[in-house]
Design a protein around this motif. Structure first.
Motif, PDB file in Angstrom:
ATOM      1  N   GLN A 168     -23.209 -36.264  43.051  1.00 37.62           N
ATOM      2  CA  GLN A 168     -22.339 -35.291  42.414  1.00 37.62           C
ATOM      3  C   GLN A 168     -21.952 -34.211  43.417  1.00 37.62           C
ATOM      4  N   ILE A 464     -25.350 -29.651  23.303  1.00 39.68           N
ATOM      5  CA  ILE A 464     -24.025 -30.129  23.722  1.00 39.68           C
ATOM      6  C   ILE A 464     -23.439 -29.209  24.794  1.00 39.68           C
ATOM      7  N   VAL A 465     -23.589 -27.911  24.608  1.00 39.24           N
ATOM      8  CA  VAL A 465     -23.090 -26.946  25.597  1.00 39.24           C
ATOM      9  C   VAL A 465     -23.808 -27.128  26.937  1.00 39.24           C
ATOM     10  N   PHE A 467     -25.172 -29.838  28.058  1.00 40.17           N
ATOM     11  CA  PHE A 467     -24.736 -31.106  28.662  1.00 40.17           C
ATOM     12  C   PHE A 467     -23.345 -30.973  29.271  1.00 40.17           C
ATOM     13  N   TYR A 468     -22.455 -30.259  28.596  1.00 41.45           N
ATOM     14  CA  TYR A 468     -21.065 -30.163  29.057  1.00 41.45           C
ATOM     15  C   TYR A 468     -20.948 -29.308  30.316  1.00 41.45           C
ATOM     16  N   PHE A 469     -21.661 -28.179  30.336  1.00 42.59           N
ATOM     17  CA  PHE A 469     -21.528 -27.255  31.467  1.00 42.59           C
ATOM     18  C   PHE A 469     -22.607 -27.454  32.534  1.00 42.59           C
ATOM     19  N   THR A 471     -25.452 -29.619  35.034  1.00 40.40           N
ATOM     20  CA  THR A 471     -25.448 -30.764  35.942  1.00 40.40           C
ATOM     21  C   THR A 471     -26.889 -31.212  36.159  1.00 40.40           C
ATOM     22  N   ARG A 475     -28.617 -31.453  32.420  1.00 37.76           N
ATOM     23  CA  ARG A 475     -28.089 -32.491  31.527  1.00 37.76           C
ATOM     24  C   ARG A 475     -29.209 -33.382  31.002  1.00 37.76           C
TER      25      ARG A 475
END
Length: 514
Positions: A168, A464-465, A467-469, A471, A475
């Motif tokens: 990444q 969810i937040v 996981f989305y923001f 790394t 996550r």
């Protein structure tokens, strides 16, 4: 509540059995003998050890190359339109050309803007034009280079068969590569350090290297060097580019290791035309600015394929084929940082995580037994089922478990009994209000349902937040937390309800033991 349908009971039991089935590989010793679709949870770098590399994309090199290409285009435009100029130079920041005639300068500026999107032209007082990318176009170009580099790195790592690597971006021009289970990253560093830009150039047999060193070489030629220090005068522009390659495989020819390659339709057509029109001439195969082979063209090669010969060993032929298959890096990569996590340290992390999980589970079980007696035992069965379901889902997904993931599991153990606490406390209130055993049990599940959904939904939104923001490890924590919320709601409400219903139907108690 105490009359569950057979289909509902079968569905609940089936879900539990499927979860347990996928969790089984985690306790089997010989995991290599298991089929690919039935594997245990993958362990991350911090749990099984491995290597962590921090790479930097060398933007200066690719920008310099891009500006050199623009310089060639500028020279071609000036010649085609017969515009006189004095000097033409380029560096990684841009291209500069001096045109004394004002009218010709304006005409040239309009033509230069068509060379590429995002080009800006700045006219100076001394009659020179500076050609460079705008800030927006430059930012987009750099982002594209990093994205392409990540994709090529991923292909090369996948070719090695490394399981569950993490690749990444970090910052503007850096790439993090985590390789679980790989204790010696030197080979990987060697592969990632090669740009693997291959191109085919015609060799000018009449030109001499000494002329090039004295600056007497024509503009369309340049010097190139071989592996043993040989000097070649080759065409500056490749006759066929490496981007036209579709496949490369190691092979043997007359007992020697070689690399066979195939072109796409366009590349095959170009290669066929070049070999047809230049029989008897030498064709230099250039890899990362080094001539690895310069065979004489014996006949036209029209099939869109060929063979690269050289002083290859079996290993070097395999490595070159791997690099060509995965594609060329758009820019060189430099290793800034290298860390190796030992397997022993990973084992210690697993041991610490298991101990923490066991302690947390023990305290939860003791509290539930002390607070709710027999119903605490029912809850304990649900908690253990929850753990098996979580492990089964993670295994079925092929997820990678890291230390933050273990933290998410431990947190879920505590959260798994929240719903049961709400249900049982509601039952106590109903009993105090004089309701019968069955009605109180029914009210406990129905009346507490809204509160259970609200409390778990807020936690799910947080997961969810994250996981989305987030790394990497963040996550991993979010994934285990989200799965834990789903499984805990299923076990706390459905499994516990099934057990309590079966107990009520069998023993028909007159008082709830809570």
């Amino acid at each position: 509540m105490y009359k569950l349908s057979k289909s509902r009971i079968i569905t609940i039991i089936a879900i539990c059995l499927v979860g347990i089935f996928f969790a089984i590989p985690n306790i089997i010793d010989n995991k290599n003998a298991l089929p690919k679709w039935w594997q245990p949870v993958n362990l991350g770098l911090d749990l099984q050890g491995g290597s962590n590399l921090l790479l930097e994309v060398k933007m200066d090199e690719v920008l310099k190359e891009r500006m050199s290409s623009i310089e060639d285009s500028v020279r071609q435009v000036l010649r085609e339109n017969k515009i006189r100029y004095k000097t033409l130079t380029s560096n990684e920041e841009g291209v500069s050309v001096v045109i004394e005639n004002t009218g010709s300068r304006a005409k040239a500026a309009n033509l230069f803007r068509k060379i590429d999107n995002g080009i800006e032209i700045v006219e100076n007082d001394d009659g020179s034009l500076n050609i460079a990318y705008s800030d927006i176009a430059l930012g987009q170009l750099k982002t594209k280079i990093v994205d392409q580099s990540i994709e090529i790195v991923r292909r090369r790592i996948d070719e090695l068969g490394t399981k569950e690597p993490v690749i990444q971006s970090q910052g503007a021009n850096r790439i993090v590569v985590q390789l679980p289970g790989l204790q010696n990253p030197e080979y990987v560093k060697t592969l990632l350090g090669k740009t693997a830009k291959m191109s085919f150039h015609l060799v000018d047999s009449t030109a001499r290297a000494s002329d090039a060193k004295r600056g007497k070489l024509a503009a369309k030629y340049k010097l190139a060097y071989g592996e043993m220090g040989e000097t070649y005068v080759i065409t500056r522009k490749p006759v066929v580019g490496g981007e036209n390659l579709t496949d490369a495989q190691p092979a043997f020819q007359e007992g020697q290791a070689v690399v066979s390659f195939k072109f796409n339709t366009l590349g095959g057509k170009k290669f066929g035309e070049v070999t047809r029109d230049n029989i008897g001439e030498r064709l230099a195969i250039v890899l990362d600015n080094e001539v690895i082979s310069a065979p004489v063209i014996q006949s036209a090669i029209m099939g869109g394929s060929g063979v690269i010969t050289g002083n290859f060993t079996v290993k070097s032929a395999n490595d070159l084929a791997l690099l060509l298959r995965s594609g060329a890096l758009p820019a060189p990569l430099e290793v800034l940082e290298e860390r190796t996590v030992g397997a022993g340290l990973g084992a210690d992390s697993i041991r610490a995580g298991v101990i923490a999980s066991v302690i947390g589970l023990a305290f939860v079980v003791m509290f539930m037994l002390a607070a709710y007696g027999l119903f605490g035992i029912f809850t304990t069965v649900a908690v253990f089922t929850n753990l098996l379901l979580m492990l089964g889902i993670l295994s079925a997904m092929g997820a990678t478990l890291t230390l933050p993931g273990i933290a998410g599991i431990i947190l879920t153990i505590g959260m798994a009994v929240d719903a049961n606490v709400l249900i049982f406390e509601r039952m106590r209130e109903e009993v105090k209000h004089g309701r019968s055993t069955r009605d109180a049990a029914e009210a406990g599940f129905t009346e507490a349902w809204t509160t259970i959904v609200d409390s778990n939904l807020t936690t799910l939104v947080a997961a969810i937040v994250l996981f989305y923001f987030g790394t990497g490890p963040v996550r991993g924590f979010a994934v285990t937390l989200a799965i834990g919320i789903a499984t805990s709601m299923f076990t706390s409400v459905t499994i516990t309800r099934l057990i309590i219903t079966a107990w009520l139907n069998k023993y028909k108690p007159t008082k709830l033991p809570i």
